[in-house]
Design a protein around this motif. Structure first.
Motif, PDB file in Angstrom:
ATOM      1  N   SER A  32       9.487  -7.560   1.678  1.00  0.00           N
ATOM      2  CA  SER A  32       8.672  -6.916   0.631  1.00  0.00           C
ATOM      3  C   SER A  32       7.640  -5.953   1.221  1.00  0.00           C
ATOM      4  O   SER A  32       7.147  -5.071   0.520  1.00  0.00           O
ATOM      5  CB  SER A  32       7.973  -7.975  -0.224  1.00  0.00           C
ATOM      6  N   GLU A  33       7.325  -6.096   2.517  1.00  0.00           N
ATOM      7  CA  GLU A  33       6.376  -5.185   3.157  1.00  0.00           C
ATOM      8  C   GLU A  33       7.041  -3.889   3.608  1.00  0.00           C
ATOM      9  O   GLU A  33       6.359  -2.945   4.013  1.00  0.00           O
ATOM     10  CB  GLU A  33       5.700  -5.874   4.348  1.00  0.00           C
ATOM     11  N   LEU A  34       8.358  -3.858   3.543  1.00  0.00           N
ATOM     12  CA  LEU A  34       9.106  -2.647   3.881  1.00  0.00           C
ATOM     13  C   LEU A  34      10.027  -2.275   2.720  1.00  0.00           C
ATOM     14  O   LEU A  34      11.198  -1.975   2.898  1.00  0.00           O
ATOM     15  CB  LEU A  34       9.903  -2.854   5.175  1.00  0.00           C
ATOM     16  N   ALA A  35       9.445  -2.312   1.530  1.00  0.00           N
ATOM     17  CA  ALA A  35      10.189  -1.967   0.320  1.00  0.00           C
ATOM     18  C   ALA A  35       9.400  -0.941  -0.484  1.00  0.00           C
ATOM     19  O   ALA A  35       9.296  -1.043  -1.706  1.00  0.00           O
ATOM     20  CB  ALA A  35      10.458  -3.231  -0.504  1.00  0.00           C
ATOM     21  N   TRP A  36       8.849   0.064   0.203  1.00  0.00           N
ATOM     22  CA  TRP A  36       7.977   1.024  -0.469  1.00  0.00           C
ATOM     23  C   TRP A  36       8.700   1.841  -1.533  1.00  0.00           C
ATOM     24  O   TRP A  36       8.101   2.221  -2.530  1.00  0.00           O
ATOM     25  CB  TRP A  36       7.273   1.918   0.545  1.00  0.00           C
ATOM     26  N   GLY A  37       9.964   2.101  -1.360  1.00  0.00           N
ATOM     27  CA  GLY A  37      10.710   2.827  -2.390  1.00  0.00           C
ATOM     28  C   GLY A  37      10.700   2.063  -3.703  1.00  0.00           C
ATOM     29  O   GLY A  37      10.447   2.634  -4.773  1.00  0.00           O
ATOM     30  N   GLN A  38      10.943   0.746  -3.625  1.00  0.00           N
ATOM     31  CA  GLN A  38      10.939  -0.092  -4.829  1.00  0.00           C
ATOM     32  C   GLN A  38       9.529  -0.221  -5.413  1.00  0.00           C
ATOM     33  O   GLN A  38       9.347  -0.204  -6.631  1.00  0.00           O
ATOM     34  CB  GLN A  38      11.490  -1.483  -4.494  1.00  0.00           C
ATOM     35  N   ILE A  39       8.548  -0.335  -4.542  1.00  0.00           N
ATOM     36  CA  ILE A  39       7.157  -0.464  -4.995  1.00  0.00           C
ATOM     37  C   ILE A  39       6.710   0.804  -5.718  1.00  0.00           C
ATOM     38  O   ILE A  39       6.099   0.745  -6.793  1.00  0.00           O
ATOM     39  CB  ILE A  39       6.230  -0.792  -3.805  1.00  0.00           C
ATOM     40  N   ILE A  40       7.037   1.953  -5.142  1.00  0.00           N
ATOM     41  CA  ILE A  40       6.660   3.229  -5.768  1.00  0.00           C
ATOM     42  C   ILE A  40       7.384   3.394  -7.104  1.00  0.00           C
ATOM     43  O   ILE A  40       6.778   3.817  -8.095  1.00  0.00           O
ATOM     44  CB  ILE A  40       6.947   4.408  -4.816  1.00  0.00           C
ATOM     45  N   LEU A  41       8.651   3.045  -7.141  1.00  0.00           N
ATOM     46  CA  LEU A  41       9.415   3.135  -8.390  1.00  0.00           C
ATOM     47  C   LEU A  41       8.773   2.269  -9.472  1.00  0.00           C
ATOM     48  O   LEU A  41       8.581   2.720 -10.604  1.00  0.00           O
ATOM     49  CB  LEU A  41      10.870   2.715  -8.160  1.00  0.00           C
ATOM     50  N   ALA A  42       8.416   1.038  -9.115  1.00  0.00           N
ATOM     51  CA  ALA A  42       7.814   0.129 -10.093  1.00  0.00           C
ATOM     52  C   ALA A  42       6.425   0.584 -10.527  1.00  0.00           C
ATOM     53  O   ALA A  42       5.986   0.268 -11.635  1.00  0.00           O
ATOM     54  CB  ALA A  42       7.744  -1.285  -9.504  1.00  0.00           C
ATOM     55  N   SER A  43       5.730   1.334  -9.678  1.00  0.00           N
ATOM     56  CA  SER A  43       4.357   1.765  -9.964  1.00  0.00           C
ATOM     57  C   SER A  43       4.265   3.235 -10.334  1.00  0.00           C
ATOM     58  O   SER A  43       3.163   3.779 -10.415  1.00  0.00           O
ATOM     59  CB  SER A  43       3.477   1.524  -8.732  1.00  0.00           C
TER      60      SER A  43
END
Length: 171
Positions: free
Chosen positions: A23-34
């Motif tokens: 989860s600390e290397l999932a920035w694409g998913q984090i940005i998409l969700a945010s």
């Protein structure tokens, strides 16, 4: 993609000690969700510079000397930086369109508002002049108080209408 690939490599790695969790290397998913929260350029640039980039770089450094994971980390960082650049361009483009629409509306709705500047007027200066023209008391920062502001004739709208326009500009 790459983020799912890391999760699989993480699960199969015998010595997980010292590895960042997926989860600390999932920035694409984090940005998409945010993405809705990050459509404001100031918010986005702050998140990018103060959270996303430093966190990603620190986590990628943790993969150094770990063979296949190190290679994956370098590839991930290149892809992530490209994603951040593209998202930045998108946010600034959308914000630029909103800003131009607001500037046009303000110029049409209140042609008697003046900032006293001969050159093109920045939206911030225009809004500050608008607030001053409504009689609303406000605290000015050093940068704002340094602006050259001319006396302004009464506006063609109420203070509540002007404040609503400025709320829209902030969002």
């Amino acid at each position: 993609g790459l983020e799912k690939q890391y999760a699989k490599m993480y699960e199969s790695e015998a010595a997980k000690t010292g590895l960042p969790v997926p989860s600390e290397l999932a920035w694409g998913q984090i940005i998409l969700a945010s993405s809705d929260d990050l459509q404001n350029a100031l918010r986005w640039e702050y998140a990018r510079r103060c959270t996303i980039t430093p966190s990603a770089e620190a986590n990628i450094r943790m993969l150094k000397g770990k063979g296949e994971l190190e290679e994956w980390g370098q590839q991930y960082l290149r892809v992530l930086m490209n994603l951040l650049d593209l998202f930045s361009a998108s946010v600034h483009r959308v914000e630029g369109k909103k800003r131009r629409r607001l500037e046009s509306f303000l110029s049409d709705a209140m042609p008697n508002i003046s900032t006293g500047a001969e050159e093109d007027v920045r939206l911030e200066d225009f809004c500050l002049s608008l607030v001053r023209s409504t009689g609303v008391s406000c605290l000015l920062t050093d940068a704002q108080s340094a602006l050259r502001l001319a006396p302004v004739p009464p506006p063609k709208m109420t203070a509540s209408e002007a404040l609503e326009i400025m709320r829209e500009a902030r969002s």
